[in-house]
Enzyme design. Sequence first.
Site, short mmCIF file in Angstrom:
data_model
loop_
_atom_site.label_atom_id
_atom_site.label_comp_id
_atom_site.label_asym_id
_atom_site.label_seq_id
_atom_site.Cartn_x
_atom_site.Cartn_y
_atom_site.Cartn_z
N GLU A 314 14.29 3.02 21.90
CA GLU A 314 15.06 2.69 23.11
C GLU A 314 16.20 3.69 23.33
O GLU A 314 16.52 4.03 24.46
CB GLU A 314 15.60 1.26 23.04
CG GLU A 314 14.55 0.17 22.84
CD GLU A 314 13.35 0.27 23.76
OE1 GLU A 314 13.47 0.81 24.88
OE2 GLU A 314 12.25 -0.20 23.36
N HIS A 317 15.04 6.83 24.97
CA HIS A 317 14.90 6.69 26.43
C HIS A 317 16.21 6.99 27.16
O HIS A 317 16.18 7.31 28.35
CB HIS A 317 14.50 5.27 26.80
CG HIS A 317 13.04 4.97 26.67
ND1 HIS A 317 12.06 5.78 27.16
CD2 HIS A 317 12.40 3.89 26.14
CE1 HIS A 317 10.87 5.23 26.92
NE2 HIS A 317 11.05 4.09 26.29
N1 BES Z 1 10.28 0.42 28.46
C1 BES Z 1 9.74 -0.41 27.45
C2 BES Z 1 9.85 -1.87 27.75
C3 BES Z 1 8.82 -2.41 28.70
C4 BES Z 1 7.55 -2.68 28.27
C5 BES Z 1 9.14 -2.69 30.01
C6 BES Z 1 6.61 -3.18 29.14
C7 BES Z 1 8.21 -3.19 30.88
C8 BES Z 1 6.94 -3.45 30.45
C9 BES Z 1 10.42 -0.15 26.12
O1 BES Z 1 11.01 1.10 25.99
C10 BES Z 1 9.36 -0.22 25.07
O2 BES Z 1 8.53 0.63 25.04
N2 BES Z 1 9.38 -1.26 24.24
C11 BES Z 1 8.36 -1.47 23.25
C12 BES Z 1 8.91 -1.30 21.86
C13 BES Z 1 8.75 0.09 21.37
C14 BES Z 1 9.36 0.27 20.01
C15 BES Z 1 7.31 0.55 21.32
C16 BES Z 1 7.85 -2.87 23.41
O3 BES Z 1 8.47 -3.62 24.15
O4 BES Z 1 6.87 -3.21 22.78
ZN ZN Z 2 9.67 2.64 25.67
#
Ligand code: BES
Ligand code: ZN
Length: 835
Positions: A314, A317
């Site tokens: 995060e 990002h």
């Molecule tokens: N930007 C995503 C969150 C997200 C996921 C928003 C799906 C909308 C729809 C965030 O940066 C992300 O990728 N989160 C992952 C965790 C990461 C460590 C792979 C998640 O939520 O699984």
């Molecule tokens: Zn992500």
Amino acid sequence: MAAEQSAEQFRGQARLPGFAAPRRYDLRLAPDLAACAFAGSVAVDLHVAAPTRFLVLNAAELDVAPGGVGFAPAGSGQVLQPVEVTNVPEDEILIICFNEVLPLGEGTLTIEFQGTLNDKMHGFYRSVYELNGEKKNMAVTQFEPADARRCFPCWDEPAFKAVFKITLEVPSETVALSNMPVTEEKVNGPTKTVYFQESPIMSTYLVAVIVGIFDYVEDFTTDGTRVRVYTQVGKSAQGKFALEVALKTLVLFKEYFAVPYPLPKMDMIAIPDFASGAMENYGLVTYRETALLFDEKHSAAANKQRVAVVVAHELAHQWFGNLVTMEWWTHLWLNEGFATWVSYLAADQFFPEWNVWTQFLEESTTGFKLDALAGSHPIEVDINHVDEIDEIFDAISYRKGASVIRMLQSYLGAEVFQKSLAAYIKRFAYSNAKTEDLWAALEEGSGEPVRTLMHSWTKQQGYPVVSVKLKDGKLQLEQTQFLSSGSTGVGQWVVPITLCCCSYSHQEKFLFHGKQEDFDLSGLMECQNKENFWIKLNVNQTSFYRVSYDEELASRLRYAIETNKLSAADRYGVLDDTYALCMAGKQKLVSLLHLIAAYKDETEYTVLAQVITISLNIAEMMAVAAPEELGNLKKFLIDFLEPFAQKLGWDAKSGEGHLNALLRGTLLTALAELGHEATINEAVRRFNVFLEDRETPLLPPDVRKAAYVALMQTVNKSNKTGYESLLKIYRETDLSQEKVRVLGSLASCPDPVVVREALDFILSPEVRNQDAIFLLRGVCSGAHEVAWQWLKENWDYILGAYSGTLLTYFVNITVSPVSSITHLHPTSLVIPHSL
Ligand code: BES
Ligand code: ZN
């Protein structure tokens, strides 16, 4: 000509028209936590670039009274009232029509609106927590990909970047957070008005607002950025580990991207109801509790690693995504693939003993699996409707995306890659970029044909399997598209080939463009006639393709594994490729089992974990396809795993490492699932002590899941004591990670009646919607029919209560094991007794 526009032409469009663009939002929100409602107003400074009578922007599930809408052209002293305000629910847009053509240049659009704090975990929603034994609501936002429009009317596309000035009206006793620091709070009896500093320009999907009662821990990076971790009241100590990781990560990425962290503060907060794992809102990152909190006594090593990786992802990002944002959702993979890759880079710096780059191969494997389906999609996809965006937050964007970035980085070299990346970030800061823009920067920085190379990986779906034969001292390579169905696709790639022979000291590296080619490698293959000759392609598995060796080369590799000549990553790769080829019907199951036997002295966690995953998958398929052979297979697997378990034991040796802790849990869980009696008995013994005393050293967090799964093997419909005891643990803990461990084991029971009862538990008010997936994932092999039946019976309710990825999980989990066995090589299902 714009003046002749009609409202009709804005319907059914993929994107908003570009004749007016927002520059600055002055947003006020007043949530009513008890009533689950909110009121708001927004004043948007716009630039009108072409003559128009219309303003078209996004809004969904909001009440906009036409009387509350007005447009003031800059300097006119006038407010134009619209003649009509049309809400088009299917396009989630608001069409505001004026009597006259709007003057070109600046102007301010004001809109008043009202909405509901929903319980769907998107838009502006409520999450429920307990404070002093009382249930309370907090208000939370989750806007990515396209739900800012559910909170306020806006140009809800990543390329419409603007400045945000946010003001909140909230109960006086609450903490109100947003992307930027608070500039002023004015208390007025039971409510207060909280003013936030104006943000730099950013996309709407990164805006965030949170209102609730929280504690926090705080520290400052070496450059003085204030970082806080907010938790439920009384739990702030659980935020310390994430705080430490965040401090180090912000400094690392500042150096890596060669740009300082752009905001004055970073807040991170655990939200009890959360749809995904975490969300990178600019300066206010939200997390599931399990992805942020770490409890010294009750969290496992796996939980610790998860927290570190999610925080790093995060925070990455904040630069890659937030500062430089994708131009459109087609380039989502750039955000997610990159953040996934770079989170490993950070974790590897901070915790080198975790060998995360070996663990990264599990990401590639998951990407490989999805991308071997005819119904996969290219990394870059056209997005023509908002509904399509949710679907691409998948293993292709994240895991294949991260894998092809890793492939490119190792092809170009770490230093050139980083320098070019820093140039890209600098060039597109506070702006938007496309996949092409990154390739251009990397091509400039490296002088390599990055575009040609990468187009073959991002614009077509699938990946190749490279078949290798050795003939007359020449290496014959052929690429074909790998499909798990066993058929052959038509794709062709520019494949960065690396290979080594007999040792890692000499490596060959070249691009393989053709379909079939012979390579004269006489220089490299001096050792060809030696007894212990071996050759390995895709050295250390840094590229995204599979390799199929001819029989001779395969058996030499097996020998190299037995004699410990290969790196851990390569041991993983040989196994995983063989498994995939076997499942596609290209090789016999027997050769896979032979290969597995070569791993009897395996020392690396990730490799052994993959042996285990593969073994359990084979057992699961065997249970359906050839149940009469299951007993033999289980015996083979238990005999294989038992020595590892005996060596590792149930109790951690003092000072032993992270990877041993991970391995112990994985190994004991597998033995329990295979019905290994000694493991189950020991688990039950330890569990019973734990049930009486949650602090007992007999059941540390790393083996708890294993013990729970083992316990469930002893449960049946006439003796449910074990199941009841687990529910007791579930009810008494206030740690999400503990709840998740219990949920993950409840459906791991041989008795279908109990599995059904566990599935019903998902739908009870005791399980948060966000957590249903954990129980579903734990549905044991053999019970998928029951789960499928249960799903059909409860479908109407489920469809109403869950949405997005949480919903698709229900189908995935219950259907996939049943559907994946159809292509097994029909003659390969007999387990030879000699093994
Ligand atoms: N930007 C995503 C969150 C997200 C996921 C928003 C799906 C909308 C729809 C965030 O940066 C992300 O990728 N989160 C992952 C965790 C990461 C460590 C792979 C998640 O939520 O699984
Ligand atoms: Zn992500």
